[in-house]
Write a protein that holds these residues in place. Structure first.
Motif, mmCIF file in Angstrom:
data_model
loop_
_atom_site.group_PDB
_atom_site.id
_atom_site.type_symbol
_atom_site.label_atom_id
_atom_site.label_comp_id
_atom_site.label_asym_id
_atom_site.label_seq_id
_atom_site.Cartn_x
_atom_site.Cartn_y
_atom_site.Cartn_z
ATOM 1 N N ALA A 120 -7.597 10.743 14.504
ATOM 2 C CA ALA A 120 -6.683 11.342 13.532
ATOM 3 C C ALA A 120 -7.379 12.436 12.731
ATOM 4 O O ALA A 120 -6.796 13.494 12.463
ATOM 5 C CB ALA A 120 -6.120 10.272 12.607
ATOM 6 N N GLY A 121 -8.627 12.194 12.364
ATOM 7 C CA GLY A 121 -9.384 13.206 11.623
ATOM 8 C C GLY A 121 -9.564 14.482 12.423
ATOM 9 O O GLY A 121 -9.445 15.585 11.887
ATOM 10 N N THR A 124 -16.098 15.111 10.392
ATOM 11 C CA THR A 124 -16.376 14.144 11.455
ATOM 12 C C THR A 124 -17.875 14.050 11.654
ATOM 13 O O THR A 124 -18.606 15.025 11.456
ATOM 14 C CB THR A 124 -15.711 14.562 12.779
ATOM 15 O OG1 THR A 124 -16.148 15.862 13.114
ATOM 16 C CG2 THR A 124 -14.203 14.541 12.664
ATOM 17 N N TYR A 143 -7.581 15.442 14.881
ATOM 18 C CA TYR A 143 -6.246 16.002 15.098
ATOM 19 C C TYR A 143 -5.726 16.705 13.852
ATOM 20 O O TYR A 143 -5.187 17.799 13.909
ATOM 21 C CB TYR A 143 -5.293 14.884 15.529
ATOM 22 C CG TYR A 143 -3.894 15.365 15.810
ATOM 23 C CD1 TYR A 143 -3.617 16.118 16.943
ATOM 24 C CD2 TYR A 143 -2.867 15.078 14.927
ATOM 25 C CE1 TYR A 143 -2.335 16.568 17.199
ATOM 26 C CE2 TYR A 143 -1.580 15.524 15.170
ATOM 27 C CZ TYR A 143 -1.318 16.270 16.308
ATOM 28 O OH TYR A 143 -0.054 16.715 16.546
ATOM 29 N N LEU A 144 -5.875 16.048 12.709
ATOM 30 C CA LEU A 144 -5.354 16.608 11.470
ATOM 31 C C LEU A 144 -6.329 17.581 10.812
ATOM 32 O O LEU A 144 -5.946 18.330 9.920
ATOM 33 C CB LEU A 144 -5.016 15.471 10.491
ATOM 34 C CG LEU A 144 -3.960 14.482 10.993
ATOM 35 C CD1 LEU A 144 -3.830 13.318 10.024
ATOM 36 C CD2 LEU A 144 -2.624 15.181 11.190
ATOM 37 N N ASN A 145 -7.594 17.513 11.219
ATOM 38 C CA ASN A 145 -8.638 18.403 10.714
ATOM 39 C C ASN A 145 -8.729 18.358 9.188
ATOM 40 O O ASN A 145 -8.900 19.378 8.540
ATOM 41 C CB ASN A 145 -8.401 19.836 11.204
ATOM 42 C CG ASN A 145 -9.675 20.650 11.135
ATOM 43 O OD1 ASN A 145 -10.776 20.111 11.068
ATOM 44 N ND2 ASN A 145 -9.520 21.960 11.141
ATOM 45 N N ASN A 146 -8.591 17.154 8.654
ATOM 46 C CA ASN A 146 -8.617 17.058 7.200
ATOM 47 C C ASN A 146 -9.798 16.259 6.660
ATOM 48 O O ASN A 146 -9.842 15.952 5.496
ATOM 49 C CB ASN A 146 -7.310 16.459 6.677
ATOM 50 C CG ASN A 146 -7.106 15.033 7.142
ATOM 51 O OD1 ASN A 146 -7.887 14.509 7.921
ATOM 52 N ND2 ASN A 146 -6.038 14.402 6.660
ATOM 53 N N ARG A 147 -10.717 15.910 7.525
ATOM 54 C CA ARG A 147 -11.900 15.212 7.031
ATOM 55 C C ARG A 147 -13.080 15.556 7.923
ATOM 56 O O ARG A 147 -12.914 15.866 9.107
ATOM 57 C CB ARG A 147 -11.671 13.703 6.953
ATOM 58 C CG ARG A 147 -11.540 13.014 8.277
ATOM 59 C CD ARG A 147 -11.332 11.508 8.050
ATOM 60 N NE ARG A 147 -11.228 10.848 9.334
ATOM 61 C CZ ARG A 147 -12.101 9.953 9.780
ATOM 62 N NH1 ARG A 147 -13.111 9.580 9.038
ATOM 63 N NH2 ARG A 147 -11.941 9.403 10.955
#
Length: 159
Positions: free
Chosen positions: A43-44, A52, A46-50
């Motif tokens: 999810a991170g 990795t 895919y959403l590129n909001n955290r």
């Protein structure tokens, strides 16, 4: 690997064409992807909001199986034909002359691929012929149900 082979049997019509894998080569194209094993990492990404981590644990995901069709695809390369002939001869010499031999091409987003020869034992052909349904159960309700044995369902069961 058994259910991947059963999916290939269905997609390549091995049950309907007894020459495939003996006199005539066949090739299955298996579309794969490498996905993170942890759904939160997925999810991170895919959403590129955290952020990795530099290294992630991954797994191979089988997305689709399709048959190489000599009527719509380019002919097999000489290297692939040689690979199939050598595998066919080795299978016969090892006592498996009554089992089909084919080629499998693993593709990663159609960018990279590798081809290998593989043997399908008579016991796997028998599984494909029987078409026994898969017994499943809902994780939410616990209700049991059957899913038909076809290529798509077999891909779900590839481990």
């Amino acid at each position: 690997m058994m259910y991947l082979k059963v999916a290939i049997i269905y997609d390549c019509d091995l049950l309907d064409n007894p020459r495939l894998g003996f006199d005539v080569p066949f090739m299955a194209r298996v579309d794969i992807a490498i996905e993170p094993t942890d759904i939160l990492d997925f999810a991170g990404l895919y959403l590129n909001n955290r952020p990795t981590p530099e290294k992630l644990k991954g797994m191979v995901q089988v997305n689709a199986v399709s048959a190489w069709d000599p009527n719509t695809h380019p002919p097999l390369t000489p290297t692939r034909l040689r690979l199939w002939r050598e595998a066919r001869a080795q299978s016969a010499a090892s006592g498996y002359g009554k089992d089909p031999v084919g080629l499998i091409e693993f593709l990663n987003y159609t960018e990279n691929s590798t081809t290998a020869a593989f043997h399908i034992s008579s016991s796997i052909l028998d599984v494909a012929r029987r078409r026994a349904p898969f017994l499943c159960s809902s994780a939410i309700t616990g209700k049991r149900f059957e899913k038909p044995m076809d290529s798509a369902t077999c891909i779900e069961w590839v481990l």
